[in-house]
Scaffold this active site. Structure first.
Site, PDB file in Angstrom:
ATOM      1  CG  ASP A 142      -1.948   8.376   1.946  1.00 38.98           C
ATOM      2  OD1 ASP A 142      -1.028   8.783   2.670  1.00 38.98           O
ATOM      3  OD2 ASP A 142      -3.001   9.017   1.782  1.00 38.98           O
ATOM      4  CG  ASP A 178      -1.918   1.100   1.236  1.00 39.83           C
ATOM      5  OD1 ASP A 178      -2.433   1.435   0.148  1.00 39.83           O
ATOM      6  OD2 ASP A 178      -2.181   1.666   2.307  1.00 39.83           O
TER       7      ASP A 178
END
Length: 271
Positions: free
Chosen positions: A11, A9
């Site tokens: 952010d 992932d």
């Protein structure tokens, strides 16, 4: 070294806002140097892979456009596999529209096969009204993801795709189908793109309800980092747990810890 690949992932894991998280650049560039395959997985459908790559390059990450896999890509490819050269009415932005065009879809505003909802910063109520009427007349409702909100940094949030989809579901009585995390569809596509088996795949994320739930359900090794939305005190609320918990992706620069993750030796807490 045992073969492994990473789904990561972005952010809250490798950056916050426009600043990389300490150690993230070294970790990602180190994966490149070691020749370990990885993909960035994001539930943000706004930007194209090229846009995301440009942002990462500016921060110092030595990555390519092919290292990016968005929920817009997953959605477009999934729909193309179900109906070639279909039509769609889209509430979303350039990243989603580009992927649909690339998949052979036409964007229309009358009797589409699908109504597709992604993130948008300038959504008009008129567009929502159109979508409601199309769904009521038989167009299928598709969500790129069901995230209720999107963090903007400094403790601020904006409306997520899931919140808009919930409004359409309530207005029409029709449940949306979502391809983004934690959907096994996106997880499986990403794993296959890296040509990995289930036990060769590691997911690094900061969100229990998308990253860890989706990857754990697929049987991947899961690593939760506490630099994003999930805090240690939140973990008691979930009926499942990550294989590894780390303070920051910087911790994975530690060779012993990295080898433990590669080896799949589960440890509840690592500090």
């Amino acid at each position: 070294m045992k073969k492994k690949g990473f789904l990561i992932d972005m952010d809250g894991v490798i950056y916050k806002g426009s600043e990389p998280i300490p150690g993230a650049v070294e970790f990602i560039n180190g994966l490149k140097e070691k020749g370990l395959p990885f993909l960035f997985l994001t539930n943000n459908s706004q930007r194209t892979g090229r846009d995301v790559c440009y942002k990462l390059n500016k921060m110092g990450f030595k990555v390519n456009e092919t290292d990016i896999f968005t929920c817009a890509m997953a959605t477009a490819r999934y729909l193309a596999s179900k109906k070639e050269n279909g039509t769609a009415y889209v509430i979303g932005e350039g990243g989603l529209l580009t992927e649909l065009y690339n998949a052979g879809y036409s964007i229309v505003d009358d009797q589409p096969d699908y109504v597709i909802i992604g993130e948008g910063r300038t959504i008009m109520l008129e567009s929502v009204d159109k979508a409601i009427n199309m769904i009521m007349k038989g167009s299928k409702l598709i969500a790129t993801n069901l995230d209720p909100n999107c963090p903007m940094g400094e403790g601020k949030y904006r409306v997520g795709c899931g919140a808009l989809v919930a409004m359409l579901e309530f207005a029409t009585g029709i449940k949306a189908f979502s391809v983004g995390k934690p959907s096994p569809i996106m997880m499986r596509m990403a794993r296959k793109a890296l040509q990995l088996t289930t036990d060769e795949t590691v997911m690094i994320g900061d969100t229990m309800g998308t990253d860890i739930l989706g990857a754990g359900s697929m049987g991947f090794t899961t690593v939760l980092t506490l630099t994003g939305v999930t805090k240690k005190e939140d973990l008691g609320h979930f009926g499942y747990s990550p294989d590894f918990i780390i303070q920051s992706i910087k911790d994975l620069l530690n060779e012993d810890l990295f080898n433990q993750v590669i080896g799949g030796r589960v440890m509840a807490d690592i500090w």
